[in-house]
Design a protein around this motif. Sequence first.
Motif, mmCIF file in Angstrom:
data_model
loop_
_atom_site.group_PDB
_atom_site.id
_atom_site.type_symbol
_atom_site.label_atom_id
_atom_site.label_comp_id
_atom_site.label_asym_id
_atom_site.label_seq_id
_atom_site.Cartn_x
_atom_site.Cartn_y
_atom_site.Cartn_z
ATOM 1 N N LEU A 61 34.463 5.482 37.554
ATOM 2 C CA LEU A 61 34.930 6.564 37.170
ATOM 3 C C LEU A 61 35.394 6.746 35.402
ATOM 4 N N GLY A 62 35.607 5.278 34.872
ATOM 5 C CA GLY A 62 35.463 5.200 33.929
ATOM 6 C C GLY A 62 34.030 5.432 32.670
ATOM 7 N N ILE A 63 33.583 4.927 33.864
ATOM 8 C CA ILE A 63 31.610 4.527 33.307
ATOM 9 C C ILE A 63 30.822 5.722 33.274
ATOM 10 N N LEU A 64 31.336 6.605 34.055
ATOM 11 C CA LEU A 64 30.684 7.862 34.265
ATOM 12 C C LEU A 64 31.441 8.923 33.219
ATOM 13 N N VAL A 65 32.635 8.793 33.340
ATOM 14 C CA VAL A 65 33.591 10.115 32.368
ATOM 15 C C VAL A 65 33.196 9.379 30.124
ATOM 16 N N GLN A 66 32.792 7.685 30.086
ATOM 17 C CA GLN A 66 32.517 7.732 29.067
ATOM 18 C C GLN A 66 30.897 8.317 28.618
ATOM 19 N N LEU A 67 30.079 7.775 29.891
ATOM 20 C CA LEU A 67 28.531 8.181 29.428
ATOM 21 C C LEU A 67 28.904 9.729 29.553
ATOM 22 N N LEU A 68 29.364 10.599 30.002
ATOM 23 C CA LEU A 68 29.169 12.615 30.078
ATOM 24 C C LEU A 68 29.364 12.746 28.455
ATOM 25 N N VAL A 69 30.427 12.098 28.120
ATOM 26 C CA VAL A 69 32.126 12.348 26.471
ATOM 27 C C VAL A 69 30.968 11.788 26.118
ATOM 28 N N GLU A 70 30.220 10.940 25.469
ATOM 29 C CA GLU A 70 29.470 10.500 24.619
ATOM 30 C C GLU A 70 27.103 10.826 24.961
ATOM 31 N N ARG A 71 27.609 11.246 25.830
ATOM 32 C CA ARG A 71 25.866 11.445 26.401
ATOM 33 C C ARG A 71 26.109 12.674 26.774
ATOM 34 N N TRP A 72 26.432 13.241 27.020
ATOM 35 C CA TRP A 72 26.053 14.902 27.873
ATOM 36 C C TRP A 72 25.337 15.855 27.423
ATOM 37 N N PRO A 90 29.205 16.573 45.453
ATOM 38 C CA PRO A 90 29.293 16.541 44.679
ATOM 39 C C PRO A 90 29.910 17.069 43.916
ATOM 40 N N GLN A 91 31.382 17.385 44.385
ATOM 41 C CA GLN A 91 32.929 17.259 44.163
ATOM 42 C C GLN A 91 33.559 16.111 43.041
ATOM 43 N N ALA A 92 32.479 14.769 43.763
ATOM 44 C CA ALA A 92 33.021 13.739 42.939
ATOM 45 C C ALA A 92 32.382 14.204 41.116
ATOM 46 N N LEU A 93 31.523 14.558 41.216
ATOM 47 C CA LEU A 93 31.288 14.647 39.395
ATOM 48 C C LEU A 93 31.791 15.105 39.378
ATOM 49 N N LEU A 94 32.598 16.740 39.772
ATOM 50 C CA LEU A 94 33.579 17.679 39.128
ATOM 51 C C LEU A 94 34.531 16.704 38.609
ATOM 52 N N VAL A 95 34.717 15.614 39.641
ATOM 53 C CA VAL A 95 36.289 14.986 39.095
ATOM 54 C C VAL A 95 36.454 14.631 37.727
ATOM 55 N N ALA A 96 35.292 13.774 37.948
ATOM 56 C CA ALA A 96 34.695 12.992 36.412
ATOM 57 C C ALA A 96 34.964 13.944 34.843
ATOM 58 N N LEU A 97 34.158 15.305 35.286
ATOM 59 C CA LEU A 97 34.183 16.149 34.772
ATOM 60 C C LEU A 97 36.126 16.706 33.634
ATOM 61 N N PHE A 99 38.138 14.879 33.563
ATOM 62 C CA PHE A 99 38.838 13.240 32.998
ATOM 63 C C PHE A 99 37.868 13.717 31.749
ATOM 64 N N VAL A 100 36.990 14.397 31.746
ATOM 65 C CA VAL A 100 36.494 14.536 30.752
ATOM 66 C C VAL A 100 36.739 14.874 29.432
ATOM 67 N N ARG A 101 37.150 16.819 30.513
ATOM 68 C CA ARG A 101 37.546 17.310 29.639
ATOM 69 C C ARG A 101 39.620 16.947 28.785
ATOM 70 N N LEU A 102 40.028 16.179 28.962
ATOM 71 C CA LEU A 102 41.240 15.836 29.207
ATOM 72 C C LEU A 102 41.115 14.773 28.243
ATOM 73 N N ALA A 103 39.550 14.197 28.181
ATOM 74 C CA ALA A 103 39.285 13.050 26.947
ATOM 75 C C ALA A 103 38.458 13.662 25.488
ATOM 76 N N SER A 104 37.988 14.615 25.992
ATOM 77 C CA SER A 104 37.343 15.204 24.435
ATOM 78 C C SER A 104 37.797 16.578 23.913
ATOM 79 N N ASP A 105 37.505 17.214 23.128
ATOM 80 C CA ASP A 105 38.563 18.313 22.530
ATOM 81 C C ASP A 105 36.545 19.292 21.775
ATOM 82 N N ASP A 106 35.760 18.926 22.344
ATOM 83 C CA ASP A 106 34.303 19.160 21.768
ATOM 84 C C ASP A 106 34.010 20.255 22.282
ATOM 85 N N VAL A 107 34.568 21.831 22.009
ATOM 86 C CA VAL A 107 34.446 23.273 23.053
ATOM 87 C C VAL A 107 32.906 23.095 23.502
ATOM 88 N N GLU A 108 31.848 22.565 22.824
ATOM 89 C CA GLU A 108 30.505 22.864 23.549
ATOM 90 C C GLU A 108 30.527 22.464 24.794
#
Length: 249
Positions: A61-72, A90-97, A99-108
Amino acid sequence: MSASLLVHAPTASELERLYHELAAIGAPSVGRRAPWPYRPRSAEQLVALATDMLRYDARLLGILVQLLVERWRGLHPTRLREELARCRWPQALLVALEFVRLASDDVELRHWCDYVSAGWLRVEPAERFFLDAERPGSRTHARKLGRNLAPYARWGFIATERPSADAFRKRPLGRYDARTRRDILADLVAAPRSVGLSLAEYLDAVDGSISRQQALLDLRAAGLRPSGTGPGARWVVPSRRRARGSDGR
């Protein structure tokens, strides 16, 4: 690869290979090039494979969240959605997303998450997210029973694990959903010899995962009222006894 991305529950060595492959595309993971039955043809297909393996390994979970925050930006959202359609969960990745929303303020990045998440259905009925969850009856299981974080609840899962990557240790990602917070608050108020609780005690009970403003809203929604003023005020259930009239009735 076959029509179904995941051919069986991942072994320890296959998870190590997954960490190795994810590190090659920028994830904060360390693994080894162990044998496995997969030949991902793209970064999107690798992330989709990790999506189904996620339910077997909380560290992912942490690995994917950080990957998505930094390399999306390196992941094509349309191709990723096409690969997710081949996943069992597929919903498993949507859970990670979530957390991604909570970890970043990047609008894009939020727009990217919205597109990848669009149109998928919640899992019904709700399931424990991690398939190797605590043994029923264990102390950890009893402590977590009935609790759920909002990012999991959004997609029909039940879990309390938060991303554990170093980048997110400064603050907890994900708060308990409203039902869980109501249950926690009810337990605190109903505790033997309870004389109410302070705002700080409630925030501690929900792991500091909500703002003071949200905590105050929760306390008021539960019908509690402050007894006293200042940071040390105790929140209590108002007395239901009616004031007697002058005739004593």
